[in-house]
Design a protein around this motif. Structure first.
Motif, PDB file in Angstrom:
ATOM      1  N   HIS A  13       0.677  -1.836  -0.031  1.00 57.82           N
ATOM      2  CA  HIS A  13       0.053  -0.054   0.098  1.00 57.82           C
ATOM      3  C   HIS A  13       1.146   1.204   0.006  1.00 57.82           C
ATOM      4  CE1 HIS A  13      -2.870   3.143   1.980  1.00 57.82           C
ATOM      5  NE2 HIS A  13      -3.779   1.789   1.180  1.00 57.82           N
ATOM      6  N   ARG A  51      -8.930   4.393   6.168  1.00 56.43           N
ATOM      7  CA  ARG A  51      -8.658   3.664   4.365  1.00 56.43           C
ATOM      8  C   ARG A  51     -10.082   2.635   4.752  1.00 56.43           C
ATOM      9  NH1 ARG A  51      -2.364   1.223   5.301  1.00 56.43           N
ATOM     10  NH2 ARG A  51      -1.687   3.522   5.172  1.00 56.43           N
ATOM     11  N   GLU A 103      -5.070  -5.192   1.089  1.00 51.34           N
ATOM     12  CA  GLU A 103      -6.082  -4.542   0.331  1.00 51.34           C
ATOM     13  C   GLU A 103      -5.581  -3.135   0.044  1.00 51.34           C
ATOM     14  OE1 GLU A 103      -5.060  -5.659  -2.991  1.00 51.34           O
ATOM     15  OE2 GLU A 103      -5.505  -7.849  -2.764  1.00 51.34           O
ATOM     16  N   ARG A 104      -6.226  -2.524   1.216  1.00 53.68           N
ATOM     17  CA  ARG A 104      -6.273  -1.217   2.010  1.00 53.68           C
ATOM     18  C   ARG A 104      -5.166  -1.392   3.470  1.00 53.68           C
ATOM     19  NH1 ARG A 104     -12.606   0.359   2.348  1.00 53.68           N
ATOM     20  NH2 ARG A 104     -13.691  -0.355   1.200  1.00 53.68           N
TER      21      ARG A 104
END
Ligand code: PLP
Length: 379
Positions: free
Chosen positions: A26, A371, A335-336
């Motif tokens: 990220h 997020r 994913e975040r």
């Protein structure tokens, strides 16, 4: 030759490597909420005590200094509603994980003996039973315990991972049940100073040794306590057990033979940590603020935090309405850039939950909240 480790599962956190790599990619960096390791500084009062005791040429005692045991006794009376413990009821341990892992073996349990632990639980209760060659059995109610020869029952209140607190009545019933059968009850209470919901926030989290629970006898009962979390000194390995003087005496004997003694400077630091309530209150407020921020953000992300998350250092959450497997939720959060622990680490009953730790800096928790607030997760 069979090695003792052959009886153990593989170390769960090793399976998070892929999710960790994704989260680390990220652009804002990883927010690691997968382990409950403290990140705030060790309080000055504790560090000063450690340094002042640094000149330590002789061996420490296994049972702990008088000063340390008095501090434990004072803390139980002041903070846990357990008055009148005596020094022979107290034993320092090298962090509490070692005793969780070794208690069944130190009590002489083995083949044919059953060790009961909570259904959704810190994995080391199961590991400890296996290390001793005993049989672990997951159950939350005494009525769910099978016909096996139960010798030890673990309680964990507040729970890691769920945050559930066992009230006085529940504890009292477990003690009655155990005493009728000669079962030792060991209660792991290291999150007791972190009660968020009422009545725990104002009245405190009840201890197994509370007279409302066990009357005026501690027979067959042991509490494990660690200051790793409340005093930010997981690196010192400072914890203790307290309870039945006969049990403590037996453990002390074995630990003397095995050289399982807490280093003297750590004994001094632990005593200083237990004598000072102020730094614990300050740390509690840090966690309270992080928890509130993450609670709101979890909602924004469509995560439902279990109502049992009333105390302790974790949010125990599912993805509402999506019937998502815990690994899928871990992947969606990775994913975040957020790493959390899959609920299956804590038993099959955790397969649809994730555990979100509050142990990250304010800056990292704020990043996680931002997020999460970006919108509902999909898996
Ligand atoms: C329920 C529970 N027991 C025991 C421990 C071990 O703590 P320590 O070994 O730092 O005292 C932990 C740590 O996460 C825990 O969550």
């Amino acid at each position: 030759m069979a090695l003792v480790g052959d009886a153990l599962p593989s170390f769960p956190w090793d399976s998070l490597t892929g999710a960790r790599q994704r989260a680390a990619a990220h652009p804002g960096g990883i927010v690691d909420l997968s382990v409950g390791t403290p990140v705030d500084p060790t309080p000055r009062v504790v560090r000063d005590a450690l340094v002042a005791a640094a000149d330590s040429p002789g061996y420490p005692t296994t049972q702990g200094t008088d000063r340390l045991r008095e501090s434990v006794i004072g803390w139980f009376a002041r903070r846990r509603g357990v008055p009148g413990l005596t020094p022979d009821q107290v034993l320092p341990t090298i962090g509490s994980k070692e005793l969780v892992a070794l208690l069944p073996a130190l009590l002489g349990l083995g083949e044919g003996d059953v060790v009961v632990h909570p259904q959704i639980a810190y994995p080391t209760y199961d590991v400890g039973a296996r290390l001793a060659g005993a049989e672990p059995f997951a159950a939350d109610a005494t009525t769910a315990v099978g016909p096996g020869r139960v010798r030890l029952m673990w309680l964990n209140s507040p729970s890691n991972p769920t945050g559930r607190v066992l009230g006085v009545e529940h504890l009292r019933k477990v003690v009655e049940w155990a005493r009728a059968r000669g079962v030792v009850v060991a209660s792991d209470e290291c999150y007791a100073e972190l009660g968020w919901a009422e009545p725990w926030a104002s009245e405190g989290v009840p201890s197994l040794l509370d007279p409302r629970v066990c009357g005026d006898s501690h027979d067959g009962l042991l509490v494990l306590y660690s200051v790793s979390k409340q005093s930010n000194l997981a690196g010192y390995r400072a914890a203790f057990a307290a309870g039945d003087p006969a049990l403590v005496g037996r453990l002390l004997e074995v630990r003397k033979h095995a050289g399982m003694m807490m280093p003297a400077p750590v004994q001094a630091a632990l005593a200083a940590a237990l004598d000072d309530d102020e730094h614990v209150a300050a740390q509690r407020e840090r966690y309270r603020a992080r928890r509130e921020l993450l609670l709101g953000a979890c909602e924004d992300a469509g995560l439902t935090v279990d109502p049992a998350s009333e105390a302790g250092l974790y949010l125990w959450a599912t993805l509402a309405g999506q019937d998502a497997d815990c690994r899928a939720i871990v992947a969606a959060l990775a994913e975040r850039g957020i790493l959390v622990a899959p609920g299956e680490f804590y038993g099959p009953a955790g397969a649809r939950h994730v555990r979100i730790a509050l142990t990250a800096s304010d800056e990292r928790v704020a990043a996680a909240a931002e997020r999460l607030a970006a919108g509902p997760l999909t898996v």
